[in-house]
Design an enzyme around this catalytic site. Structure first.
Site, PDB file in Angstrom:
ATOM      1  N   ASP A  47      22.107 -55.662  14.143  1.00 22.82           N
ATOM      2  CA  ASP A  47      21.916 -54.808  12.965  1.00 22.82           C
ATOM      3  C   ASP A  47      22.309 -53.377  13.297  1.00 22.82           C
ATOM      4  O   ASP A  47      21.486 -52.475  13.283  1.00 22.82           O
ATOM      5  CB  ASP A  47      20.454 -54.869  12.508  1.00 22.82           C
ATOM      6  CG  ASP A  47      19.488 -54.483  13.628  1.00 22.82           C
ATOM      7  OD1 ASP A  47      19.956 -54.254  14.764  1.00 22.82           O
ATOM      8  OD2 ASP A  47      18.284 -54.411  13.370  1.00 22.82           O
ATOM      9  N   GLU A  48      23.568 -53.183  13.609  1.00 25.90           N
ATOM     10  CA  GLU A  48      24.029 -51.850  13.952  1.00 25.90           C
ATOM     11  C   GLU A  48      25.431 -51.660  13.383  1.00 25.90           C
ATOM     12  O   GLU A  48      25.593 -51.131  12.315  1.00 25.90           O
ATOM     13  CB  GLU A  48      23.982 -51.648  15.471  1.00 25.90           C
ATOM     14  CG  GLU A  48      24.309 -50.220  15.847  1.00 25.90           C
ATOM     15  CD  GLU A  48      23.636 -49.771  17.135  1.00 25.90           C
ATOM     16  OE1 GLU A  48      22.989 -50.574  17.800  1.00 25.90           O
ATOM     17  OE2 GLU A  48      23.785 -48.582  17.467  1.00 25.90           O
ATOM     18  N   ASP A  70      30.546 -50.066  17.186  1.00 22.22           N
ATOM     19  CA  ASP A  70      30.052 -50.261  18.544  1.00 22.22           C
ATOM     20  C   ASP A  70      29.983 -51.740  18.871  1.00 22.22           C
ATOM     21  O   ASP A  70      30.306 -52.161  19.970  1.00 22.22           O
ATOM     22  CB  ASP A  70      28.691 -49.595  18.738  1.00 22.22           C
ATOM     23  CG  ASP A  70      27.637 -50.113  17.770  1.00 22.22           C
ATOM     24  OD1 ASP A  70      28.002 -50.522  16.654  1.00 22.22           O
ATOM     25  OD2 ASP A  70      26.441 -50.111  18.122  1.00 22.22           O
ATOM     26  N   GLU A  76      28.308 -54.864  26.472  1.00 23.73           N
ATOM     27  CA  GLU A  76      27.798 -53.505  26.278  1.00 23.73           C
ATOM     28  C   GLU A  76      27.283 -52.922  27.588  1.00 23.73           C
ATOM     29  O   GLU A  76      27.459 -51.743  27.866  1.00 23.73           O
ATOM     30  CB  GLU A  76      26.656 -53.541  25.254  1.00 23.73           C
ATOM     31  CG  GLU A  76      25.955 -52.217  25.044  1.00 23.73           C
ATOM     32  CD  GLU A  76      24.886 -52.283  23.969  1.00 23.73           C
ATOM     33  OE1 GLU A  76      24.336 -53.389  23.746  1.00 23.73           O
ATOM     34  OE2 GLU A  76      24.606 -51.239  23.343  1.00 23.73           O
ATOM     35  N   HIS A 107      31.064 -55.106  23.073  1.00 19.40           N
ATOM     36  CA  HIS A 107      31.212 -53.655  22.917  1.00 19.40           C
ATOM     37  C   HIS A 107      32.529 -53.306  23.601  1.00 19.40           C
ATOM     38  O   HIS A 107      32.804 -53.819  24.668  1.00 19.40           O
ATOM     39  CB  HIS A 107      30.094 -52.950  23.686  1.00 19.40           C
ATOM     40  CG  HIS A 107      29.032 -52.335  22.843  1.00 19.40           C
ATOM     41  ND1 HIS A 107      28.220 -53.073  22.017  1.00 19.40           N
ATOM     42  CD2 HIS A 107      28.612 -51.040  22.733  1.00 19.40           C
ATOM     43  CE1 HIS A 107      27.355 -52.246  21.427  1.00 19.40           C
ATOM     44  NE2 HIS A 107      27.577 -51.009  21.840  1.00 19.40           N
TER      45      HIS A 107
HETATM   46  C1  RAM Z   1      24.001 -47.786  20.910  1.00 16.91           C
HETATM   47  C2  RAM Z   1      25.336 -48.100  20.365  1.00 16.91           C
HETATM   48  C3  RAM Z   1      26.496 -47.300  20.893  1.00 16.91           C
HETATM   49  C4  RAM Z   1      26.128 -46.115  21.695  1.00 16.91           C
HETATM   50  C5  RAM Z   1      24.808 -45.533  21.287  1.00 16.91           C
HETATM   51  C6  RAM Z   1      24.382 -44.360  22.100  1.00 16.91           C
HETATM   52  O1  RAM Z   1      23.047 -48.068  19.947  1.00 16.91           O
HETATM   53  O2  RAM Z   1      25.569 -49.463  20.541  1.00 16.91           O
HETATM   54  O3  RAM Z   1      27.362 -48.093  21.652  1.00 16.91           O
HETATM   55  O4  RAM Z   1      27.160 -45.171  21.529  1.00 16.91           O
HETATM   56  O5  RAM Z   1      23.803 -46.481  21.334  1.00 16.91           O
END
Ligand code: RAM
Length: 908
Positions: free
Chosen positions: A490-491, A485, A755, A776
């Site tokens: 931290d993802e 994503d 994002e 993103h």
């Molecule tokens: C966020 C992510 C991702 C998304 C979800 C629902 O944490 O970055 O892009 O698909 O949420």
């Protein structure tokens, strides 16, 4: 009999979607090639393959597969079906094609090489740091270290010497880690893979890399060595507070098998085992999210070469010989693909500077330093600056993204580049050096899985070009081991909706087939016993059941990859999982309205100020998935299933209409996304469709030509507007630079796709740091529309592998020209239109074996010419139909130049 030569020429030979792969694991690898020809209407009628085994010195040894000519118009590839392939062996292969006139091309050659094909050929043991009786090594006390890094053990340095009586003629290293490794032989780094072995769900598979190390091994004394760090195996991954690290195991492990061939025909293996020794070294701590701490003073000098005295090292721990999960790497690894020199370096304090690389990118900084021993240099990273000109790092959440280097004080200077971490950044703060770094001493090294870039797009508008560049940078930054994503906070997880929404764009920009196909294994393996695909893969989150549009990726992606690359094997492999997903939704929703089993239902994620009814979105996706499973069934010869799922899709569609659509075509919630889903997925009657199109347009107009779509709706926005005859509105949104729009982010300096539409706004500044990535790819799904509708490269709805092209550019907006090229599995496709005064010129290129429907945009369809000749009189071109604003033509392969009176300018 002599055969005439053909204008057809195969090029870009690939094996398993890779060019000359080393270390293949597939027993029947697929060979493929593209075709070119300078002759119109040229098409392959047959192809002939030759595969031969090579000796260790690379010379041809003996044929292993010599099938006869295979008659086929679909000449994009075939699976190897000769004698069983041997392990660790190179095979040469060639392809020759015959055209429809009987002319034959010259053979074109390539090679592939196998890895270790059978688990019992492995003899290496998993090694690592032996459990210490002594307390854990402490980092040097004179340097501060964060709590997160302090919790990480120093990277293990592992080594072993061996002696070779003879000169090797060929050597291969097969290597992997539960963790990350860097392998060295006789002081040289092996290969150029970064963050190897990459990330897959290690509970199911363990990919190994294969390296040609012939040039590194020698007669006499040799040393094999490796640095081993935590990586995805035991380091921090994701944001799950209850379980942020050590997802797969407590500590990293290494597996090495060096296979050496000698001139006398003998073969020797040097493997990881109890003969290796271990010591900590200069990598005090390294973590993907937190960063790397390197103290150059601690480097055991010469440790990776023969002659090093390792008597104070300890024996490596040996952790078994489990080879069951080993699989050959299936796609190109992460590599450094570009270097970005700093475009400016600003001084912020006595020993503190900020370097700007001019581009939000993913990778790490390489620093050249000339500092006294013990100087500590700290690098911090950020995507954006705050209003004070300082790094904005709040949006990284718990990812520290700090690299620290303590200088050894080398007389000739030293170079620091971390090895086992990766950051998303445009800016880096450098603190600690005693003198100002110069631009040439500070470089951003860009990392991602190496892709073959197949698409190019350009047009007359600089902002639209910037948008496409931002989209491509988003792809680069988020194709790091898995489709992520985001690359900074931290993802960094393989979110499934993001991937399915962006895949059409990704697969035009680049050949992402092998990358996505490998990741699909993680998607399928994560599926629950009930049939639910997940929100992320590899699976790390505690929530298992995937949300609508997220879990559906498990159906959408295999279908899309099949259509893009024409290889049915992945579809075949995923098919049972695809049906399980649809059955899982059906089972829990007997009235066919998808209300139950919706996981973390995200709706149209990050939509703007509206609320798309969740049941509408979910049910639309349910219908779409049932429909795609039906198509997948038909494509793989499952006729009963095809009928069953087509019937299910029809019943879901009926339920959708009954539950959510009024007689005058209004859809519950009345958001743009609700209309887009219903129109794109064909869920309405013709009358409802027409009315719904009107409501969609009215909503966009009422908002002053503004969008409200989130991740899910945005991909459909411009394509549907073109479909309903409102390309003008699509262009209005494309060119918009008010909030919310792509142009707004670009006007505010975006060099990647944000994002959120409101990642930063004039009114509110930064969005909440809780979730605000500037890299993103989801909202970059408009990229496919730029290729397909703006430049005009697409395939028809039923076409697979670009056999039936749809070249339908829609000039509009501010554009006076646009062009795109795409290296399809069949060969190169081009579409280039320009308007000069009253004349439109459209150049297209159709690869051999493909056919094209060409839509020439003009208000005078009776005046279209090709190469100066009226199209009706041109051989090989068929007039298929016309409308007030276009002429529809059919054409075979070749290059064409159409001219026509320019289309009327789009209504303002
Ligand atoms: C966020 C992510 C991702 C998304 C979800 C629902 O944490 O970055 O892009 O698909 O949420």
């Amino acid at each position: 009999m002599t055969t005439s030569s053909s204008a057809l020429a195969p090029y870009h030979l690939q094996c398993e979607q890779r060019s000359e792969p080393l270390g293949l694991g597939e027993p029947h690898p697929r060979l493929r090639w593209r075709l070119r020809s300078d002759r119109r209407g040229d098409a392959p009628a047959a192809y002939r393959l030759r595969v031969w085994r090579c000796r260790p010195d690379g010379e041809a040894d003996r044929p292993v597969w010599e099938p006869d000519w295979t008659g086929s118009e679909d000449s994009t590839g075939a699976s190897y079906d000769g004698q069983p392939l041997e392990s660790s062996t190179r095979y040469g292969w060639s392809v020759q094609v015959r055209d429809t006139d009987g002319g034959e091309s010259a053979p074109v050659t390539s090679w592939f090489e196998t890895g270790l094909l059978h688990a019992d050929e492995w003899s290496a043991s998993w090694i690592g740091r032996a459990p210490r009786t002594a307390p854990k090594m402490e980092p040097p006390q004179d340097v501060p270290i964060s709590a997160a890094l302090a919790d990480i053990d120093p990277a293990a340095h592992l080594r072993r010497d061996y002696y070779s009586e003879q000169t090797p003629v060929r050597a291969r290293a097969y290597v992997t880690a539960r963790g990350l490794y860097e392998l060295r032989i006789n002081g040289e780094r092996v290969g150029d893979a970064e963050l190897a072995p990459g990330w897959v769900d290690y509970r199911y598979r363990q990919p190994y890399q294969s390296y040609d190390v012939t040039h590194l091994v020698a007669e006499g004394a040799n040393t094999v060595a490796a640095v081993l760090a935590d990586g995805w195996w035991s380091g921090y991954v994701g944001m799950e507070r209850r379980r942020q690290g050590r997802h797969y195991g407590p500590a990293p492990r290494l597996l090495v098998q060096l296979v050496i061939d000698y001139a006398d025909g003998s073969r020797r293996a040097v493997v990881s085992d109890g003969d290796w020794t271990e010591s900590p070294g200069d990598v005090v701590a390294a973590d993907l999210l937190m960063g790397e701490y390197r103290d150059a003073r601690l480097e055991p000098r010469g440790w990776d070469r023969p002659g090093f005295d390792d008597t104070d090292w300890v024996p490596a721990g040996v952790f078994g010989r489990d080879h069951g999960l080993l699989v050959a790497e299936r796609d190109e690894p992460v590599r450094v693909t570009e270097e970005l020199p700093a475009v400016s370096i600003q001084r912020l304090g006595p020993d503190r500077w900020i370097a700007d690389f001019g581009q939000n990118a993913v990778g790490r900084v390489r620093l050249r330093l000339r500092e006294p021993e013990g100087t500590r240099v700290v690098l911090r990273h950020a995507e954006v600056l705050d209003e004070k000109g300082e790094l904005y790092t709040a949006n990284l959440r718990t990812a520290e993204a700090v690299d620290t280097y303590v200088c050894a004080g080398e007389a000739g200077g030293e170079v620091f580049e971390p090895s086992f971490t990766v950051h998303g950044f445009r800016y880096a703060e450098i603190s600690g050096p005693s003198r100002a770094p110069e631009a040439f001493e500070v470089t951003a090294r860009v990392l991602h899985n190496q892709l073959d870039w197949t698409g190019e797009f350009a047009c007359s508008d600089a902002t639209v070009d910037r948008l496409m560049r931002n989209i491509r940078w988003g792809q680069r930054g988020n194709f790091v081991a898995v489709p992520t994503d985001c690359p900074q906070r931290d993802e960094r997880l393989g979110w499934t909706a993001d991937a399915q929404i962006f895949a059409p764009t990704a697969c035009l920009n680049a050949d992402a087939g092998a990358f996505f196909a490998r990741w699909m294994d993680d998607v399928v393996d994560a599926q629950t016993a009930e049939g639910a695909f997940t929100d992320v893969a590899p699976l790390l989150l505690l929530e298992r059941e995937g949300a609508p549009a997220w879990g559906d990726a498990g159906v959408i992606l295999p279908w899309h990859l099949y259509r893009a690359y024409g290889d049915a094997r992945l579809l075949e492999r995923c098919y049972p999982a695809m049906t399980r997903w649809v059955e899982h939704i059906r089972r829990d929703n007997p009235d066919l309205i998808w209300r139950n089993s919706t996981g973390n239902h995200y709706g149209d994620w990050l939509q703007v100020g509206v609320h798309t009814a969740r049941d509408v979105l979910a049910t639309a996706y349910f219908a779409n998935s049932a429909h795609l499973v039906s198509r997948a069934a038909a494509a793989t010869g499952r006729d009963d299933d095809a009928r069953r799922y087509a019937d299910l899709a029809a019943r879901i569609t009926a339920a959708f209409r009954a539950a959510f659509v009024t007689a005058d075509g209004r859809i519950e919630g009345e958001t743009q996304t609700a209309y887009l889903l219903a129109l794109a997925f064909d869920l309405l009657t013709p009358e409802q469709g027409e009315a719904a199109a009107g409501h969609l347009v009215a909503d966009i107009e009422a908002r002053g030509r503004s969008l409200t779509t989130g991740f899910v709706g945005v991909a459909l926005l411009c394509p549907v507007l073109v479909e309903i005859g409102r390309a003008d509105l699509a262009y209005a949104l494309l060119h918009d630079d008010r909030y919310p729009s792509w142009g707004y982010s670009i006007a505010h300096g975006a060099t990647t796709i944000w994002e959120r539409w409101d990642g930063w706004t004039d009114e509110g500044g930064f969005q909440s740091a809780e979730m605000n990535s500037f890299n993103h790819y989801s909202l970059g799904s408009i990229g496919a529309w730029l290729y397909r509708h703006v430049a005009g490269i697409d395939q028809t709805a039923d076409s697979v592998g670009y056999a039936e092209l749809l070249l339908a550019p829609r000039p509009g907006g501010r554009l006076t020209w646009a062009r795109a090229s795409y290296e399809s599995v069949r060969g190169r496709v081009e579409s280039h239109w320009r308007i000069d005064g009253d004349t439109l010129t459209l150049d297209v290129l159709v690869p051999p074996g493909a056919r094209a429907t060409v839509r020439v945009p003009t208000h005078a369809p009776d005046q279209v010419a090709e190469s100066g000749v009226p199209v009706e009189e041109q051989a090989g071109i068929a007039v298929l139909g016309e409308g007030p604003d276009h002429l529809l033509l059919g054409a075979g392969s070749g290059a064409y130049t159409f001219t026509a009176p320019a289309p009327a300018p789009a209504a303002a």
